[in-house]
Write a protein that holds these residues in place. Structure first.
Motif, PDB file in Angstrom:
ATOM      1  N   ASN A   1     -12.039   8.128  55.684  1.00 15.18           N
ATOM      2  CA  ASN A   1     -13.348   7.768  55.649  1.00 15.18           C
ATOM      3  C   ASN A   1     -13.456   7.774  57.270  1.00 15.18           C
ATOM      4  O   ASN A   1     -12.804   7.351  58.066  1.00 15.18           O
ATOM      5  CB  ASN A   1     -13.377   6.130  55.386  1.00 15.18           C
ATOM      6  CG  ASN A   1     -13.247   6.066  54.035  1.00 15.18           C
ATOM      7  OD1 ASN A   1     -13.921   6.885  53.179  1.00 15.18           O
ATOM      8  ND2 ASN A   1     -12.489   5.232  53.598  1.00 15.18           N
TER       9      ASN A   1
ATOM     10  N   GLN B   1     -23.492  13.974  54.912  1.00 12.43           N
ATOM     11  CA  GLN B   1     -23.089  13.542  53.912  1.00 12.43           C
ATOM     12  C   GLN B   1     -22.177  14.669  52.956  1.00 12.43           C
ATOM     13  O   GLN B   1     -21.112  14.142  52.392  1.00 12.43           O
ATOM     14  CB  GLN B   1     -23.918  12.994  52.640  1.00 12.43           C
ATOM     15  CG  GLN B   1     -24.703  11.621  53.141  1.00 12.43           C
ATOM     16  CD  GLN B   1     -25.548  11.229  52.327  1.00 12.43           C
ATOM     17  OE1 GLN B   1     -26.733  10.679  52.699  1.00 12.43           O
ATOM     18  NE2 GLN B   1     -25.565  11.362  51.134  1.00 12.43           N
TER      19      GLN B   1
ATOM     20  N   ARG C   1     -28.811  13.686  57.719  1.00  5.08           N
ATOM     21  CA  ARG C   1     -28.011  13.045  57.096  1.00  5.08           C
ATOM     22  C   ARG C   1     -27.367  13.592  55.821  1.00  5.08           C
ATOM     23  O   ARG C   1     -26.334  13.506  55.362  1.00  5.08           O
ATOM     24  CB  ARG C   1     -28.799  11.610  56.621  1.00  5.08           C
ATOM     25  CG  ARG C   1     -28.982  10.570  57.830  1.00  5.08           C
ATOM     26  CD  ARG C   1     -29.476   9.313  57.464  1.00  5.08           C
ATOM     27  NE  ARG C   1     -30.953   9.367  57.147  1.00  5.08           N
ATOM     28  CZ  ARG C   1     -31.703   8.918  57.979  1.00  5.08           C
ATOM     29  NH1 ARG C   1     -31.368   8.451  59.327  1.00  5.08           N
ATOM     30  NH2 ARG C   1     -33.214   9.067  57.333  1.00  5.08           N
ATOM     31  N   SER C   2     -28.260  14.337  55.254  1.00  2.00           N
ATOM     32  CA  SER C   2     -27.913  15.132  53.916  1.00  2.00           C
ATOM     33  C   SER C   2     -26.637  16.071  54.451  1.00  2.00           C
ATOM     34  O   SER C   2     -25.709  16.132  53.748  1.00  2.00           O
ATOM     35  CB  SER C   2     -29.013  16.102  53.383  1.00  2.00           C
ATOM     36  OG  SER C   2     -28.710  17.212  52.466  1.00  2.00           O
TER      37      SER C   2
ATOM     38  N   TYR D   1     -18.865  15.183  55.252  1.00  2.00           N
ATOM     39  CA  TYR D   1     -17.973  14.093  54.867  1.00  2.00           C
ATOM     40  C   TYR D   1     -17.154  14.349  53.543  1.00  2.00           C
ATOM     41  O   TYR D   1     -16.030  14.064  53.327  1.00  2.00           O
ATOM     42  CB  TYR D   1     -18.481  12.632  54.669  1.00  2.00           C
ATOM     43  CG  TYR D   1     -18.874  12.170  56.221  1.00  2.00           C
ATOM     44  CD1 TYR D   1     -18.106  12.071  57.034  1.00  2.00           C
ATOM     45  CD2 TYR D   1     -20.273  11.537  56.507  1.00  2.00           C
ATOM     46  CE1 TYR D   1     -18.411  11.636  58.452  1.00  2.00           C
ATOM     47  CE2 TYR D   1     -20.621  11.240  57.700  1.00  2.00           C
ATOM     48  CZ  TYR D   1     -19.708  11.250  58.893  1.00  2.00           C
ATOM     49  OH  TYR D   1     -20.170  10.877  60.031  1.00  2.00           O
ATOM     50  N   SER D   2     -17.684  15.010  52.548  1.00  2.00           N
ATOM     51  CA  SER D   2     -17.387  15.141  51.046  1.00  2.00           C
ATOM     52  C   SER D   2     -16.108  16.399  51.359  1.00  2.00           C
ATOM     53  O   SER D   2     -15.399  16.587  50.215  1.00  2.00           O
ATOM     54  CB  SER D   2     -18.570  15.547  50.242  1.00  2.00           C
ATOM     55  OG  SER D   2     -18.872  16.865  50.491  1.00  2.00           O
TER      56      SER D   2
ATOM     57  N   GLN E   1     -23.249   4.454  53.115  1.00  2.00           N
ATOM     58  CA  GLN E   1     -22.303   5.498  53.027  1.00  2.00           C
ATOM     59  C   GLN E   1     -20.978   5.046  53.297  1.00  2.00           C
ATOM     60  O   GLN E   1     -20.017   5.879  53.356  1.00  2.00           O
ATOM     61  CB  GLN E   1     -22.812   6.664  53.968  1.00  2.00           C
ATOM     62  CG  GLN E   1     -24.136   7.233  53.435  1.00  2.00           C
ATOM     63  CD  GLN E   1     -23.867   8.166  51.858  1.00  2.00           C
ATOM     64  OE1 GLN E   1     -22.945   8.615  51.584  1.00  2.00           O
ATOM     65  NE2 GLN E   1     -24.927   7.813  51.333  1.00  2.00           N
TER      66      GLN E   1
ATOM     67  N   TRP F   1     -28.247   3.561  56.538  1.00  2.00           N
ATOM     68  CA  TRP F   1     -27.502   4.807  55.779  1.00  2.00           C
ATOM     69  C   TRP F   1     -26.055   4.565  55.893  1.00  2.00           C
ATOM     70  O   TRP F   1     -25.342   4.674  55.186  1.00  2.00           O
ATOM     71  CB  TRP F   1     -28.019   5.974  56.330  1.00  2.00           C
ATOM     72  CG  TRP F   1     -27.184   7.195  56.196  1.00  2.00           C
ATOM     73  CD1 TRP F   1     -27.512   7.985  54.919  1.00  2.00           C
ATOM     74  CD2 TRP F   1     -26.120   7.928  56.613  1.00  2.00           C
ATOM     75  NE1 TRP F   1     -26.492   9.201  54.842  1.00  2.00           N
ATOM     76  CE2 TRP F   1     -25.703   9.008  55.937  1.00  2.00           C
ATOM     77  CE3 TRP F   1     -25.609   7.493  57.989  1.00  2.00           C
ATOM     78  CZ2 TRP F   1     -24.723   9.780  56.477  1.00  2.00           C
ATOM     79  CZ3 TRP F   1     -24.521   8.371  58.345  1.00  2.00           C
ATOM     80  CH2 TRP F   1     -24.228   9.377  57.692  1.00  2.00           C
TER      81      TRP F   1
END
Length: 429
Positions: free
Chosen positions: A91, A82, A78-79, A85-86, A127, A123
């Motif tokens: 989206n 994330q 998940r880290s 995605y940045s 998010q 999550w």
């Protein structure tokens, strides 16, 4: 001028050029912001999952490479997601396989439930990432002989039927929680290495198994069932039960979403040519966008002619609201977060290029029989300044412009990924 003002200046000049062709850039960007790519979780850990199998793949799957920093837990995955995605404008969604649940002990696949994916649901909501799902019909002792839903043993077949039923319930719970349908894609690797004596019997068993899985009617507001074909695989070179013709007929007759994977056809076939045909007969389409260097080798998506052709076909046919775009590649020879960024940004670039095409003008020339002008304008469009529009889109989306994202990946690798103890986590093919 600052870099920011350089980007703005280039953007304004590009807008003028596009408007001279009758293309309104702001309209294209407004449509871009509604595009959600389903990013596949399995790039981040080499299709290992969290069942405790220590990376033992099977059923024709192989991930090559030994780049350090593989995600080993759901929190690490998940880290990484994330962070990925940045780096990507817009989206986007997450495509999750059933073997990525948080099981906290031995839970076989016929017994998985929503509780094993609740952390992913939570999550995703936190998010603003909607989830898609996939049953996992591979890397399991009950799939070791190459057969699952088409298995001649009724007991093994029932085990995998129960897995599919459980996955539909999980997908429906995901869709209900996020307020948007979760696309639940069924890929089944069943097939023979050598020439079968009966092609009919396994296909009859597969159809019956799928029918049993889909018996319960679930709300289309919560989940959509998709079925995915394949030409052949490692260990099923001579015969795959779920061929394109099988699943096309199944999707049409059962009103299911048809999944087309860009690597699942003969090398001379292209998915871009199939989109308008299948959408005449199926309600919606799921794409697994990949790059098959040697057939279904699942390389990271590059800005290739076929990628552009796929996105052009979606836009030209006005199919954006009927096509679910997902990615499917896994490369353990490079930084895995970088792979996500490269592949997803390229898919989005191809969509933007298609949205910036003077589609109506080209189609009118075609209707008029002016094929000379059609070809000429198509070729001229290839050197239009799409890059300036893309840079503006990234900047206004708050993500790195150009190759600036790569430096951020290097920092993340140093600060986060390098602290993970590495070990060979994939089958080196």
């Amino acid at each position: 001028m600052t870099n920011k003002s350089n980007i703005q200046k280039a953007y304004e000049l590009a807008v003028e050029q596009y408007e001279s062709q009758g293309v309104y850039v702001q309209q294209a960007l407004d449509r871009m912001r509604d595009v959600a790519i389903s990013v596949h979780c399995w790039q981040g850990d080499d299709v290992v999952g969290f069942e405790g199998n220590d990376g033992a793949l099977g059923n024709g799957l192989a991930v090559t490479g030994n780049y350090p920093g593989r995600a080993r837990t759901s929190d690490e995955l998940r880290s990484d997601l994330q962070f990925a995605y940045s780096l990507i404008p817009g989206n986007h969604r997450l495509n999750l396989h059933a073997l990525y649940g948080e099981f906290h002990g031995a839970v076989d696949r016929d017994a998985i439930g929503v509780e094993h994916f609740q952390s992913w649901i939570d999550w995703g909501r936190a998010q603003n990432v909607d989830l898609d799902f996939n049953p996992s019909y591979f890397s399991h002792e009950k799939a070791s002989d190459g057969f699952t839903l088409a298995h001649p043993d009724s007991g093994i077949r029932q085990f995998w039927i129960d897995h599919g039923i459980a996955c539909r319930k999980i997908a429906a719970a995901m869709g209900q929680a996020q307020g948007d349908p979760c696309v639940n894609n069924f890929w089944v690797p069943d097939g023979f290495k050598d020439i079968p004596a009966s092609r009919k019997d396994p296909r009859q068993r597969l159809a019956a198994s799928l029918d049993e899985i889909f018996t319960e009617k679930l709300s289309a507001e919560h989940t959509l069932d998709a079925v995915e074909c394949k030409l052949f695989g490692i260990g099923s070179e001579s015969y795959v039960v779920g061929s394109h013709e099988f699943y096309m007929g199944y999707a049409i007759s059962r009103n299911k979403v048809l999944c087309l994977d860009a690597g699942h056809f003969h090398p001379t076939e292209v998915v871009s040519d199939k989109i308008s045909s299948v959408l005449m007969y199926v309600p919606e389409l799921l794409l697994h966008v990949s790059r098959g260097v040697r057939w279904d080798s699942d390389h990271v998506v590059t800005y290739s002619d076929e990628l552009q052709a796929i996105m052009q076909e979606i836009v030209r046919g006005d199919y954006l609201n009927r096509v679910h775009i997902g990615l499917d590649f896994f490369d353990a020879s490079i930084n895995r977060v970088a792979a996500w960024a490269i592949g997803t940004r390229n898919a989005l670039k191809a969509i933007l290029a298609a949205l910036l095409e003077p589609t109506e003008k080209l189609q009118q020339l075609e209707r008029d029989g002016d094929y000379t002008a059609r070809l000429a304008l198509m070729e001229e469009h290839k050197t239009m300044p799409m890059g300036a529009i893309w840079d503006h889109y990234c900047q206004t989306s708050g993500v790195p412009v150009g190759a600036q994202w790569l430096e951020k990946v290097r920092e993340y690798e140093t600060n986060v990924q390098s602290g993970r103890q590495s070990k060979l986590s994939a089958v080196d093919g």
